[in-house]
Design a protein around this motif. Structure first.
Motif, short mmCIF file in Angstrom:
data_model
loop_
_atom_site.label_atom_id
_atom_site.label_comp_id
_atom_site.label_asym_id
_atom_site.label_seq_id
_atom_site.Cartn_x
_atom_site.Cartn_y
_atom_site.Cartn_z
N ILE A 41 0.71 -1.33 -0.03
CA ILE A 41 0.03 -0.19 -0.25
C ILE A 41 0.87 1.30 0.04
O ILE A 41 0.55 2.40 -0.74
CB ILE A 41 -0.91 -0.08 1.21
CG1 ILE A 41 -2.10 -1.10 1.19
CG2 ILE A 41 -1.51 1.30 1.41
CD1 ILE A 41 -2.93 -1.24 2.27
N ALA A 42 1.95 1.10 1.01
CA ALA A 42 2.77 2.34 0.73
C ALA A 42 3.49 2.53 -0.45
O ALA A 42 3.63 3.78 -0.93
CB ALA A 42 3.78 2.27 1.94
N ALA A 43 3.95 1.46 -1.11
CA ALA A 43 4.57 1.74 -2.43
C ALA A 43 3.76 2.16 -3.59
O ALA A 43 4.12 2.85 -4.51
CB ALA A 43 5.32 0.25 -2.96
N VAL A 44 2.22 1.72 -3.67
CA VAL A 44 1.45 1.84 -4.67
C VAL A 44 0.77 2.97 -4.49
O VAL A 44 0.27 3.80 -5.38
CB VAL A 44 0.67 0.55 -4.92
CG1 VAL A 44 -0.29 0.82 -5.89
CG2 VAL A 44 1.46 -0.78 -5.13
N ILE A 45 0.34 3.44 -3.25
CA ILE A 45 -0.57 4.44 -2.90
C ILE A 45 0.01 5.60 -2.23
O ILE A 45 -0.16 6.79 -2.85
CB ILE A 45 -1.79 3.99 -2.36
CG1 ILE A 45 -2.72 2.85 -3.10
CG2 ILE A 45 -2.77 5.26 -2.08
CD1 ILE A 45 -3.85 2.37 -2.17
N VAL A 46 0.81 5.32 -1.24
CA VAL A 46 1.22 6.59 -0.55
C VAL A 46 2.21 7.40 -1.04
O VAL A 46 2.19 8.16 -1.35
CB VAL A 46 1.72 6.15 1.12
CG1 VAL A 46 1.88 7.05 1.88
CG2 VAL A 46 0.28 5.48 1.68
N PHE A 47 3.18 6.61 -1.41
CA PHE A 47 4.46 6.96 -2.25
C PHE A 47 4.17 8.00 -3.39
O PHE A 47 4.73 9.08 -3.67
CB PHE A 47 5.61 5.95 -2.45
CG PHE A 47 6.71 6.56 -3.38
CD1 PHE A 47 7.59 7.60 -2.50
CD2 PHE A 47 6.84 6.38 -4.42
CE1 PHE A 47 8.75 7.85 -3.31
CE2 PHE A 47 8.06 6.77 -5.25
CZ PHE A 47 8.93 7.61 -4.59
N PRO A 48 3.19 7.44 -4.21
CA PRO A 48 3.07 8.20 -5.35
C PRO A 48 2.26 9.32 -5.29
O PRO A 48 2.58 10.58 -5.70
CB PRO A 48 2.20 7.35 -6.47
CG PRO A 48 2.68 5.69 -6.00
CD PRO A 48 2.96 5.92 -4.42
N TRP A 49 1.45 9.62 -4.34
CA TRP A 49 0.82 10.60 -3.76
C TRP A 49 1.78 11.92 -3.28
O TRP A 49 1.66 12.86 -3.50
CB TRP A 49 -0.33 10.37 -2.68
CG TRP A 49 -1.68 10.38 -3.57
CD1 TRP A 49 -2.37 9.04 -3.71
CD2 TRP A 49 -2.32 11.19 -4.03
NE1 TRP A 49 -3.47 9.34 -4.56
CE2 TRP A 49 -3.70 10.73 -4.63
CE3 TRP A 49 -2.44 12.58 -4.16
CZ2 TRP A 49 -4.68 11.42 -5.32
CZ3 TRP A 49 -3.16 13.23 -5.07
CH2 TRP A 49 -4.58 12.71 -5.51
N ILE A 50 2.92 11.25 -2.33
CA ILE A 50 3.75 12.17 -1.83
C ILE A 50 4.66 12.81 -2.93
O ILE A 50 4.95 13.92 -2.87
CB ILE A 50 4.40 11.34 -0.68
CG1 ILE A 50 3.78 11.10 0.47
CG2 ILE A 50 5.58 12.48 -0.21
CD1 ILE A 50 4.14 10.22 1.49
N PHE A 51 5.29 11.78 -3.76
CA PHE A 51 5.92 12.25 -4.91
C PHE A 51 5.16 13.35 -5.96
O PHE A 51 5.94 14.20 -6.25
CB PHE A 51 6.61 11.12 -5.55
CG PHE A 51 7.63 11.32 -6.58
CD1 PHE A 51 8.75 12.01 -5.95
CD2 PHE A 51 7.65 11.17 -7.94
CE1 PHE A 51 9.95 12.21 -6.91
CE2 PHE A 51 8.51 11.57 -8.92
CZ PHE A 51 9.77 12.03 -8.16
N THR A 52 3.91 13.16 -6.08
CA THR A 52 3.10 13.86 -6.86
C THR A 52 3.08 15.49 -6.09
O THR A 52 3.18 16.50 -6.92
CB THR A 52 1.72 13.44 -7.21
OG1 THR A 52 2.08 11.91 -8.01
CG2 THR A 52 1.10 14.39 -7.98
N LEU A 53 2.71 15.21 -4.94
CA LEU A 53 2.83 16.53 -4.20
C LEU A 53 4.10 17.33 -4.28
O LEU A 53 4.30 18.42 -4.51
CB LEU A 53 2.51 16.41 -2.85
CG LEU A 53 0.88 16.05 -2.32
CD1 LEU A 53 0.74 15.64 -1.06
CD2 LEU A 53 0.05 17.22 -2.65
#
Length: 286
Positions: A41-53
């Motif tokens: 979940i952290a790799a697929v959802i959380v990290f992409p959102w943080i990196f997009t921000l």
């Protein structure tokens, strides 16, 4: 000698069960089993959102390094007439692509809820469009929309109607794309509403018939209120699908003619993968 009768012994009070106490064990051995899911979940959802921000606050183009610009990308968005226009196109497309399948799907569910010959076969044929992939559907409809060689203009000519521009005119491109969306996803709404109709109780209808209620009155005051939660589920699902619609629109028009069918998703794609403005596109995502 007389026997003495002893009074019965009092019944013992049953023992009360001990109160249930739920305790959570936070020892590491239990978290080992949840760790793989947390990592995914952290790799697929959380990290992409943080990196997009992170990217949305930078001027970052492919081939160069990121340069921090703060909120400049967001300020530029609302000065970009093309972005504002794409928001209007998205709203226009979403309203039509939600309202029309809901109306047609609910009407189809009411029809297929009745018992008539070959109902199962016809219902199977009706849901077949939902089984096809959006790209394949878009390619087929693109050929049908062709002004000279398309089958739709040929069918219109048989009834005396002149050829239509379909997706090749700015005024008709979004309604035409909605027509494809309606054809594709009306069966889904029908299945959802049909599932609600199958679970309705029969007692309210029997009472209404005794009172002399008409079919419209029974639909208005019994069927519609009872099936309304299922309709709202269909509305939510269709709204999500319409807001993120991309593949059908991109294959048929790529946002054209001009920018007449450029929705937010098409605008985002072009900014990121045609103009290579990764930071600006990330602001659009946010």
């Amino acid at each position: 000698m007389t026997a003495t009768t002893l009074p019965p012994a009092p019944l013992a009070e049953p023992a009360r069960p001990a109160p249930f106490r739920h305790s959570v064990d936070f020892t590491p051995r239990y978290w080992i089993f949840a760790a793989p899911a947390v990592v995914v979940i952290a790799a697929v959802i959380v990290f992409p959102w943080i990196f997009t921000l992170y990217m949305s606050g930078h001027d970052w183009k492919i081939g160069g390094g990121p340069e921090f610009v703060g909120l400049q990308n967001f300020a530029e968005l609302f000065r970009d007439s093309r972005f504002i226009e794409s928001m209007g196109h998205t709203l226009y497309f979403t309203v039509l692509a939600v309202l029309l399948p809901i109306l047609f799907g609910t009407a189809a569910a009411l029809v297929f809820h009745r018992d008539f010959p070959f109902r199962g076969v016809l219902r199977t044929i009706f849901v077949m469009p939902m089984m096809a992939t959006p790209v394949a559907i878009a390619l087929v409809w693109t050929m049908m929309f062709h002004p000279q060689l398309g089958v739709l203009n040929y069918l219109l000519s048989l009834v005396g109607i002149g050829p239509q521009a379909w997706v090749y005119a700015p005024g008709t491109v979004i309604p035409t794309l909605v027509m494809v969306e309606v054809w594709h996803w009306t069966p889904l709404v029908m299945l959802i509403v049909l599932g609600g109709l199958a679970g309705l109780p029969s007692e309210p209808y029997e009472s209404a018939r005794i009172d002399g209620a008409s079919d419209w009155q029974m639909f208005r005051h019994i069927t519609l209120p009872l099936v309304w939660p299922f309709i709202m589920v269909a509305v939510v699902i269709r709204t999500i699908d319409a807001l993120k619609a991309f593949d059908t629109i991109f294959v048929i028009t790529q946002g054209g003619p001009g920018t007449a069918s450029e929705t937010l998703n098409i605008f985002l794609y072009l900014q990121a993968f045609q103009f290579y403005k990764i930071g600006y596109a990330s602001a659009v995502v946010v």
